[in-house]
Design an enzyme around this catalytic site. Structure first.
Site, PDB file in Angstrom:
ATOM      1  CE  LYS A  40      -2.452   6.816  -1.721  1.00 44.85           C
ATOM      2  NZ  LYS A  40      -3.588   7.314  -2.543  1.00 44.85           N
ATOM      3  CE1 TYR A  51      -2.955   3.201   0.863  1.00 45.66           C
ATOM      4  CE2 TYR A  51      -2.000   3.122   3.063  1.00 45.66           C
ATOM      5  CZ  TYR A  51      -2.772   3.766   2.108  1.00 45.66           C
ATOM      6  OH  TYR A  51      -3.340   4.983   2.405  1.00 45.66           O
TER       7      TYR A  51
END
Length: 493
Positions: free
Chosen positions: A249, A245
């Site tokens: 990002k 994640y």
């Protein structure tokens, strides 16, 4: 950037504006859409881009997952029987997908949107720490590219806001600054990171898997899913990030910086929140959607099915209530709207970290203390009327300690029980992925946030509706009276 700002200025800004929000079915997207509609009913339109097969499906999804939720209760009370008509006039569901070029929209729709768009807010993301690498790259990286390409077609666009996460900068013993991530630079020094190479790697691995003999289609899909999840975690840690994640990002931010090169002077704001928790004030205190990492402690204690927890109670957890996060986003959008760099690219890109660890730090001990107090004063009762006792939890301050405890207490006794042993492995895999967050030592700088807060005028109750100052939060009061009851009501059903 303006010198001062109050509620009237923020509210007035959104009058007549056309806004596109991605990720509106998620927690933050819902809160943002509701806030704009509640404070400025004269907003022109709010377009909500959602994954759906067609327009009726998009409308149904927005109704079920957004406007029919309790979050919209104040608006529903205000408009009564006229609520549905108000929503129909102001909210436009769009069947699309940011992972596709052109956002998955028909060309005429794409062109019409580009002509009228004033503000774009990108909240869409896959937040699963252990997501498939191909899925994370498509949503968190390529989604940014496709949305920014659309933004460049919007002649009247005044603001492009991208919501990232404070954890893109990794863990550190130093203060993590509000500064851009350098393109192609990994956290691990001397390790170049090329997004195109990562996309090719994913494609190559999937092609290789496709040529591997399997018993049936289900086995092939399971093998691909497992391989993609493992690849994401492997690549993240190879470059210095803790999970898929935050890694993707970070790449999304890198790509945004690259796309803004040359003469591009579009006003861009990147917002990096830490852990977003339940609403503190409005419209529904305690309202939330989904489970945050810190809520595992509350849920486990409430159900008394968690006797131990991986956590150092002395450590600071950086959290910020969802409504304060949205208030910061609204203020930042107004402050930088239409701000051009005159061709300097990065000069018109500002980064904000709405966080609490620097200005008003709170430890895990406060959360645990508030939880024990809540359950002692509001004891849980079984179906037979028996009061559930409040047992103390055991906390492990290192991952090796926790692993040893789990091996001795569970793995060895359960070695011959296949199902239980699988559950043990699942827990240990979670520790592997989430463990780094449990002992996150870094503190987030919020100099830009403080500068924005200093502009805010707080003279009236209306002004207070846009408060995003973490120093005004009494954490004991918030956790005991608002957040923990919210977790129990909306998550721990």
């Amino acid at each position: 950037m303006t010198d001062s700002m109050d509620a009237a200025r923020i509210i007035g800004y959104f009058k007549g504006k056309t806004i596109l929000i991605t990720g509106s079915t998620g927690f933050l997207g819902k809160v943002l859409a509701e806030k704009i509609l509640r404070v400025q009913p004269d907003v022109s339109r709010i377009y909500l881009l959602v994954r759906a097969t067609d327009a009726p499906s998009a409308k149904q999804r927005v109704q079920q997952e957004v406007t029919d939720t309790e979050l919209f209760s104040l608006l529903r009370d205000k408009y009564g029987e006229g609520f549905d008509l108000f929503i129909q006039e102001k909210v436009v569901p769009l069947a699309g997908d940011i992972t596709n070029e052109g956002l998955g929209l028909e060309p005429p729709t794409f062109d019409d949107l580009a002509k009228e768009m004033d503000v774009i807010v990108n909240i869409a993301a896959t937040t699963n720490f252990y997501e498939r690498y191909d899925v994370s790259l498509n949503v968190n990286v390529m989604g940014v590219k496709h949305l920014y390409q659309f933004a460049k077609q919007c002649a009247n666009l005044k603001m492009f806001m991208h919501v990232s996460t404070a954890y893109v900068s990794g863990d550190s013993t130093e203060l993590i600054l509000e500064k851009p991530i350098k393109p192609d630079e990994a956290l691990r020094e001397g390790m170049p990171l090329d997004i195109d190479d990562e996309l090719r790697l994913v494609s190559d691995v999937k092609n290789e898997l496709a040529t591997t003999p399997t018993t049936n289609g289900d086995d092939a899909r399971a093998a691909e899913r497992k391989a993609m999840k493992e690849l994401g975690l492997q690549r993240a840690r190879h470059f210095g990030w803790s999970n898929t994640y935050v890694f993707t990002k970070a790449m999304g931010e890198m790509l945004l910086g690259q796309l803004r090169g040359g003469d591009d002077d579009m006003p861009v704001v990147i917002v990096r929140p830490s852990i977003i928790t339940s609403l503190r004030a409005d419209p529904v205190p305690g309202w939330m959607k989904g489970t945050r990492t810190i809520d595992t402690l509350i849920i486990g204690y409430a159900k008394q099915n968690l006797s131990c927890f991986l956590c150092d109670l002395r450590m600071v957890m950086d959290v910020i209530p969802g409504d304060m996060q949205v208030n910061a986003m609204l203020a930042a959008a107004v402050a930088h709207s239409g701000e051009r760099s005159g061709g300097g690219g990065a000069e018109a890109m500002t980064i904000y970290q709405p966080t609490s660890s620097l200005r008003n730090p709170v430890t895990y001990a406060v959360l645990y203390r508030s939880g024990r107090r809540h359950f002692e004063e509001h004891p849980r009762v079984k179906d037979n009327g028996e009061v559930i006792p409040n047992n103390k939890m055991r906390f492990f301050t290192t991952i090796p300690q926790f692993r040893l405890y789990m091996i001795l207490s569970y793995k060895l006794p359960l070695e011959f029980y296949k199902d239980s042993n699988r559950k043990y492995k699942f827990v240990m895999d979670l520790v592997d992925v989430y463990g780094p967050f449990a002992f996150f030592k870094a503190c987030f700088d919020d100099t830009n946030m403080e500068r924005l807060r200093s502009m805010m005028v707080m003279n009236t109750p209306e002004d207070e509706m846009f408060n995003f100052d973490p120093k005004t939060i009494d954490w004991d009061d918030y956790f005991y009276k608002i957040h923990i009851p919210g977790v129990l009501k909306y998550v721990c059903k």
